[in-house]
Structure formats: structure tokens, C-alpha cells
Design a protein around this motif. Sequence first.
Motif, mmCIF file in Angstrom:
data_model
loop_
_atom_site.group_PDB
_atom_site.id
_atom_site.type_symbol
_atom_site.label_atom_id
_atom_site.label_comp_id
_atom_site.label_asym_id
_atom_site.label_seq_id
_atom_site.Cartn_x
_atom_site.Cartn_y
_atom_site.Cartn_z
ATOM 1 N N GLN A 435 0.552 -1.546 0.434
ATOM 2 C CA GLN A 435 0.232 0.187 -0.063
ATOM 3 C C GLN A 435 0.769 1.316 -0.129
ATOM 4 O O GLN A 435 0.794 2.194 -0.804
ATOM 5 N N LEU A 439 0.688 3.845 -3.001
ATOM 6 C CA LEU A 439 0.573 5.503 -3.304
ATOM 7 C C LEU A 439 1.525 6.628 -3.297
ATOM 8 O O LEU A 439 1.349 7.367 -4.023
ATOM 9 N N ASP A 454 -6.080 3.435 0.689
ATOM 10 C CA ASP A 454 -6.142 3.738 1.867
ATOM 11 C C ASP A 454 -7.524 3.380 2.848
ATOM 12 O O ASP A 454 -7.061 2.397 4.303
ATOM 13 N N ARG A 457 -5.891 0.059 3.889
ATOM 14 C CA ARG A 457 -5.158 0.042 4.640
ATOM 15 C C ARG A 457 -6.168 0.161 6.508
ATOM 16 O O ARG A 457 -5.832 -0.596 7.123
ATOM 17 N N GLU A 473 -9.274 6.598 9.490
ATOM 18 C CA GLU A 473 -8.519 6.709 8.312
ATOM 19 C C GLU A 473 -9.282 6.437 7.362
ATOM 20 O O GLU A 473 -9.947 7.098 6.122
ATOM 21 N N ALA A 477 -10.665 9.199 4.004
ATOM 22 C CA ALA A 477 -10.245 8.767 2.559
ATOM 23 C C ALA A 477 -11.639 9.421 2.295
ATOM 24 O O ALA A 477 -11.497 10.074 1.140
#
Length: 524
Positions: A435, A439, A454, A457, A473, A477
Motif C-alpha cells: 500500500q 500510494l 487508504d 489499509r 483512516e 479517505a
Amino acid sequence: MATARMSLREEQDDLRSRMRALGMGHGEIAAEFARRYRLRPRAAWRHAHGWTLSQAARQINDAAARTGFDEDGRAPMTGPRLCEVEKWPAQSRARPTPRVLALLAVAYGAPVGGLLDLDDYENYTAADRLVLSTMTGSGTPTSTLRGSVPETRGESGVRLTDGPRDGSLGARDHELVRSAHGVVVVPVDRRSFLAGAGLVAPLAAMEPTRHTVITSLAPDDGVPGVDEWRAIVHDYSLSYGTDPAADLLRRLDADLSILSEVARDETDSTVVRELRRVGALLAAFTAHAAADVGDLPSSRRWWRTAKRAADASGDVHARLWTRGREIVRALYEQRPVADVLDLVAEADAIATSVHAPPAAVQDYLDGKARVLVRAGRDEEARDVLTEVQINFEHLPPEVSGDTTSWFGWSERALHLAESYTYSHLGDWTRADGAQTAALHLFPAANRRGPVLVDLQRALCQVRSGDIDSGIDEAYTAMAGLPRAQYNSPIVQVSRDVATAAPPTESGRESVRAFRAYLRDLQVA
């Protein structure tokens, strides 16, 4: 989850620790975070303390209880609501009232004016500004963070909200004003502008006229029309990841209608096969976009059409690409795993029968690894993922080096494949590494891809037990992406995050708030 490369959160933690070691206060740290990471003031102050959205919400609720604002202990602030408060006014309707600002100021140890920038002041009512002036000692921002730029972020650019509004400045003057404020101006995408102005549908309806112009006024010296159709499908491969699905569907409707008439009248069998290949790819993009607006039955019909056209073309790349894309999307669209395994078997049979080259099989192998892990066949999934990794090394440079179109299969695609499979294998370390690597490889115009990473994750964090961080998170996002950019993978993975928390954690504040946010969520 350890990674070879420092993540953004680790980078920010390190910066905060270094500044604190030098005796710098939260205000100075907030200013540096605003400048370096282009954060709005309220978000910068939260990050200055190193708090997640849920942690900050608890601090705010504690402040409310201590100060008597919340005598009943109802804890009105949640992580999702705080995220909305931070993003107002450009990306949220959650206007922070003077009362909320006062609570944030107490919780963060910040001056009220330090939580505001010019964009905030310009969007408050005159009555609110009067109240704020008594709280800050002035009618104008007195403690705006250094580097906190007043701006409104739209889908296609950055617009300053200060400066003359009477039309007295020309375009060059506006550019000068933007440069003076240190704002990086994002060029407005012409197609997105037209969509926003409601002009996409009329222009799509003009496509027959445009094709008539090409054939009558600017005829090809070679094969009539084929190069134009190749260019059209290539355009879709570039714009699918950035354009709203509803706009894509309007254009696809016009193009497919014209292509059908062209193919029906064509007598050259070689040209017909090429037009069928193009039609298969356009039908596949239509299937994607139909699912992205929430019409899953129509999406499945278009997948059938795409595969039939690809088979009729005889092109092995088109036959396997359409099937590979359908396999991946079928998982996001909650089709039964048994049905998706049937799609894999169909692709396997095609690849074996024609001895397909590496470039033709990569998409479907990625999908195969994903469905095997979802079927609980973990060892087989690992083996196929290894095959994907090995096959990647044999891709032609024009495929592995293509980072902009959906017909490429770059290093970024490899990391996305690894992220999905490792996430569902519970291999958190490898998933996090994939990940982080992915990114760093997204182009700036691709807004959905980083959000999907995201969310993956976040899913790993929740499943590994770090529930509040994962929910934070995921919400951050989702809130940072305009609703018009939501698609079925993004919505589905966000729901996976919400349901990943064990039943014993259903009453947790962050889980309840995120599930409430998603309850009525629809794709664009």
C-alpha cells in the motif's frame, strides 16, 4: 505494521517529536503542519497533538464535560463529524458554530482565531462573524496559521476566495494573485468543466456530426475510421479513473451507438474484427461505469456484451482483458464467489487454448489470485500471486511502463494486486508495504486510486485490532473525495471496513458513527 519506507503518519510523528524536542509549542507545530502538508487550520491543530479523529473527538467531549457545555454527558462530537467540521466550507456542510470552535480551542489549547482562515470567515454569516469577533478580539482573522492558504477546492482546481470580485482583474492578473499567495494552481480539466456546466450531454449528442465531418471533410488515407476508434477507446482508458461515471455513460452511449452503425455497414472483415475489438473495450468501460452509478444488473449485461464482442473479434488480449476486469469488479460488487470462480475457469480455458502471451494474462491472473483468497484457498492464492509477480517481469516495456491508461499494467498495478491479496490473507506487513509503495505511484489526476488504497489499509487496521485508527483512516479517505467520484469498489471496501469490527465492538463510538455515515451512501 512495519514498512521499509516511512509512512506519512510516521513522518508526521517524527516531525512533531523533533519540534517538541526543540521546545516548540503546539501553535508552532500546527503552523508547520499547515505549511508542509497543506492542512486547514483545524486539522493542523489536531495533527499538532498527534491525535486521530476519534482521539480528538474524545478530547473535545471531555472539554465539553469539564466546561459545562455537556452536563448530560451526551458526547456530541464523533470522529466523522469532526472530519466534516475540519473540511468546511469547501468539502462539507458541517459549519463549525462559535460554540464548537470554543470547544476545539479548549481541547487543543488554541486561540479561536487560530482555528480559522479567510475562507472560513468569508463563509460565516454576519451574525456569526460578530460573535467570533468578540471571541478573537477582532473582526478579522488574527491568528491564521502561517501557510494556511484560504482556498476552495473543487474537482478540477484551486480557487482563491479573496481578491476583487468585480471582474476588474484579467486572467493574467488572477494568475499573479495566485502566485503571490503561493498557491499551486491546478489546471482545469476541460472535459470536467464541460460536465460541470451541463454540456456533456449536448456534446455527446453531436458525436454523429463529428464522425460525419471526419469521413466527409477529413477522410483517412488508410483504413477509414479505424484509427479514430482506436483513439476514442484510448481516451476512455485515460479518463475512466478521473471522470464521474455519469458523464462517462453519456459519452459511451453516443460512441457505442455510432460504432454499431459503422460496424454494420463495414464489409472488410479485417476492419470489422478491429471494430468489434474496440466495441468490446467500450462495452467493458460501460459495464464499469454502470456499476459505479449503482446499476449492477445493467453492468452484468454489459459484461456479457463485452465478452461476446471480444470473442467475435478473435483478439486474445481483448478476450482476456474483459474477463480479467470483470473478475476483479465482480468481487467488489458482491457477486457470489462460486460465480466468480466460474469466470476464472472460463479465462483459464481461453489462456490455455491460445498460449496467451504475458501481457494478455496479467489482468485475469490478478483477478484469479483475488478470488482464490476470497474463496479461502489461501495457498493457491499465494501461488497465483507469485505467478503475477513473475509474469510482471516479462511484460513488454510499453505495458509495464504505461502508468496512465487502463490498458497498461505498471508497478503500481502490481502493488495494488499485492495489497488486495495480502490484506485478505491477513499478511499485514506485506499488505502495508504494498500500500505504501502504491500510494507513491499514483498520478495527481487519479483521485480514486489513493482513496481505495487508504481504505484497504483501514481494513487491515480494523481486522488487526486497531479499530479506531482504521475507522478514522477510512472516514478521512471517504470525506476527502467528492461524491461524484465514488465508485463501487470504494463504496464496497468502505462497507467492508465498517463490518470488519467484531460484534463485541458494535457499540464503539467510532464504529457506530461510521456505519451511520455509510448507511444511506450511494455511488454517484
